[in-house]
Design a protein around this motif. Structure first.
Motif, PDB file in Angstrom:
ATOM      1  N   VAL A   1      31.043  46.460  39.081  1.00 37.60           N
ATOM      2  CA  VAL A   1      32.323  47.172  39.204  1.00 37.60           C
ATOM      3  C   VAL A   1      33.331  46.313  39.955  1.00 37.60           C
ATOM      4  CG1 VAL A   1      31.189  49.437  39.240  1.00 37.60           C
ATOM      5  CG2 VAL A   1      31.630  48.247  41.403  1.00 37.60           C
ATOM      6  N   VAL A   2      34.548  46.839  40.055  1.00 32.62           N
ATOM      7  CA  VAL A   2      35.550  46.258  40.955  1.00 32.62           C
ATOM      8  C   VAL A   2      35.723  47.254  42.107  1.00 32.62           C
ATOM      9  CG1 VAL A   2      37.881  45.331  41.203  1.00 32.62           C
ATOM     10  CG2 VAL A   2      36.809  45.387  38.939  1.00 32.62           C
ATOM     11  N   TYR A   3      35.378  46.824  43.320  1.00 31.88           N
ATOM     12  CA  TYR A   3      35.659  47.667  44.488  1.00 31.88           C
ATOM     13  C   TYR A   3      37.134  47.526  44.801  1.00 31.88           C
ATOM     14  CZ  TYR A   3      30.612  47.818  45.147  1.00 31.88           C
ATOM     15  OH  TYR A   3      29.279  48.006  44.959  1.00 31.88           O
ATOM     16  N   LEU A   4      37.785  48.653  45.076  1.00 30.30           N
ATOM     17  CA  LEU A   4      39.237  48.623  45.221  1.00 30.30           C
ATOM     18  C   LEU A   4      39.657  48.859  46.669  1.00 30.30           C
ATOM     19  CD1 LEU A   4      39.920  50.640  41.965  1.00 30.30           C
ATOM     20  CD2 LEU A   4      40.354  48.211  42.329  1.00 30.30           C
ATOM     21  N   ARG A   5      40.473  47.937  47.197  1.00 33.51           N
ATOM     22  CA  ARG A   5      40.979  48.077  48.568  1.00 33.51           C
ATOM     23  C   ARG A   5      42.226  48.962  48.556  1.00 33.51           C
ATOM     24  NH1 ARG A   5      41.013  41.754  49.883  1.00 33.51           N
ATOM     25  NH2 ARG A   5      38.823  41.509  50.465  1.00 33.51           N
ATOM     26  N   GLY A   6      42.315  49.884  49.480  1.00 36.46           N
ATOM     27  CA  GLY A   6      43.531  50.696  49.590  1.00 36.46           C
ATOM     28  C   GLY A   6      43.342  52.075  49.001  1.00 36.46           C
ATOM     29  N   ARG A   7      43.117  53.067  49.844  1.00 39.19           N
ATOM     30  CA  ARG A   7      42.853  54.436  49.387  1.00 39.19           C
ATOM     31  C   ARG A   7      44.034  55.014  48.600  1.00 39.19           C
ATOM     32  NH1 ARG A   7      39.555  58.547  50.495  1.00 39.19           N
ATOM     33  NH2 ARG A   7      38.318  57.249  51.866  1.00 39.19           N
ATOM     34  N   ARG A   8      45.265  54.768  49.102  1.00 36.41           N
ATOM     35  CA  ARG A   8      46.435  55.436  48.505  1.00 36.41           C
ATOM     36  C   ARG A   8      46.950  54.747  47.246  1.00 36.41           C
ATOM     37  NH1 ARG A   8      49.251  56.563  53.739  1.00 36.41           N
ATOM     38  NH2 ARG A   8      47.981  58.239  54.609  1.00 36.41           N
TER      39      ARG A   8
END
Ligand code: SF4
Length: 440
Positions: A408-415
């Protein structure tokens, strides 16, 4: 009676589970999210290889404990294990109340209705069931993709494979019906349709006037709004120049899942793969030339009878030369009812495991080198949902990553992200088979 369904095995089985859940819901049965809360437990099993069978049996036994101590009153087993072994399963495991194969899914409703009594195999018929776009289907996973079964069964007769015995001969769904299903999925917000079957490139050959796989892809591209269309399981023996040309022109993700199984010609012949190593090399090169940047995934099988050290080295050389982006390696297991257990030159399981580890090691180096080239690039990512890694809020996939098998691609930044939507993402890091990205 509340029903809980446990799915094991491949995406094709998951489709069957979603169809059964759709039929049960339509028949008025409430569903329980947790097995502990259900009065009726259904296990949709896999019997592909011995490891899958063990997992199926283990799961049945664990769930059967809920009959002794919990609120469960009935345990029904469905899927490939019961299609393959039928009544034998009931004799061996008296804790099972009813069984169903893969050939008559709608019978699940009657089985659950009568769940208090024991039933015999409801589907002595040969495998024949194929759903259509009007069959109710409950999408179980909270993800923006759905598997779509375009055909069932297989006529190829690989000598190691038991699938045709319990999934039957190749049968395709009509093209217009698949288009209708994908249109409906798109209307429900699904962003990716993953086309599955045992032999995807054989699609349509059994239906006169229906069109072939390339016609299906063109119709899905033109007549549906499904953003990503991802066909899986392409047998290299079916590829020709015209198919490559039409594939490259179709609106499919730039991703090829082409199991080669081996790369030694004598082994390929003995496996009855109907293709040579040289031809497979050409096929991959043709696709790469026609679809620049395409991600190529394959599967190999090591430890097949007759696999000498030299034959195995040829496989390693092939993997090194072709440089697949992703590769899954399996060790051979002798399957009842297939020809290969009688072949000369059976390979010890330890030797097969060692060979599998060598292939994996070679592939790790290739895959990580290829993945590291992605750092700094900007690409579309489909945000699947909350991340399984606690360090990130969300995870998603590029077009080069199929769900559940490719990382997968882990994504930085919740918003910065919305689950179920696409986002432009800059790849910041590579962590083994996973990528880390941030909003571009
Ligand atoms: S192509 Fe070969 S391995 Fe694949 S399902 Fe058919 S017989 Fe089995």
């Amino acid at each position: 009676m509340k029903v809980h369904l446990t799915t094991l095995g491949c995406p094709k089985n998951q489709v069957d589970s979603e169809l059964m859940l759709g039929m049960l819901t339509e028949a008025g049965f409430p569903l329980a999210e947790r097995a502990e809360d259900a009065e009726c437990l259904v296990v949709n099993t896999c019997a592909f290889i011995d490891r899958a069978r063990e997992e199926s049996v283990q799961t049945i036994l664990e769930l059967a404990r809920l009959k002794e101590h919990g609120r469960c009153r009935a345990l029904i087993v469905t899927g490939c294990l019961t299609q393959r072994y039928g009544g034998e399963i009931m004799r061996e495991m008296p804790e099972i109340d009813g069984i169903l194969g893969t050939s008559n899914l709608p019978a699940i409703v009657d089985l659950v209705r009568q769940a208090a009594n024991r039933h015999d195999w409801a589907t002595a018929a040969p495998p024949g069931y194929l759903y259509d776009a009007s069959t109710p289907r409950l999408l179980t996973a909270k993800v923006p993709y759905a598997y779509v079964k375009i055909a069932e069964g297989c006529d190829m007769g690989c000598t190691f494979c038991a699938i045709p015995q319990f999934r039957g001969r190749h049968r395709s769904r009509p093209l217009a019906d698949i288009v209708r299903e994908v249109q409906a999925l798109a209307a429900r917000g699904v962003q990716e349709a993953i086309l599955v079957s045992q032999d995807t490139l054989a699609y349509g050959r059994d239906l006169s006037g229906n069109g072939d796989i390339a016609d299906l892809l063109r119709a899905l591209g033109d007549d549906t709004r499904m953003p990503w269309i991802r066909p899986m399981y392409l047998h290299p023996a079916h590829v020709n120049d015209r198919l490559v040309e039409r594939w490259a022109a179709a609106r499919v993700v730039p991703y090829l899942d082409m199991p080669i199984q081996h790369a030694d010609d004598a082994i390929l012949k003995s496996m009855r793969r109907a293709v040579t190593a040289r031809r497979m090399k050409d096929v991959v090169a043709q696709f790469r030339a026609a679809m620049p940047g395409v991600t190529v995934r394959t599967t190999v099988l090591v430890g097949f009878p007759g696999e000498t050290d030299a034959a195995f080295e040829r496989l390693l050389e092939f993997v090194d030369e072709v440089r697949f982006d992703r590769l899954g390696v399996f060790t051979y297991s002798p399957e009842d009812g297939t020809p290969s257990p009688a072949f000369a030159g059976q390979v010890e399981p330890e030797a097969a495991a060692e060979r599998a580890a060598r292939v994996q090691e070679a592939q790790d180096a290739i895959a990580w080198e290829r993945a590291s080239k992605l750092v700094g690039t900007v690409t579309d990512v489909l945000v699947d949902g909350p991340s399984e890694d606690g360090a990130f809020a969300w995870e998603g996939r590029t077009a080069g990553q199929a769900p559940e098998i490719d990382g997968v691609v882990y994504l930085r930044g919740r918003r910065d992200f919305t689950p179920g939507r696409f986002a432009r993402v800059r790849i910041a890091e590579v962590e083994g088979y996973e990528l880390v990205g941030e909003r571009a």
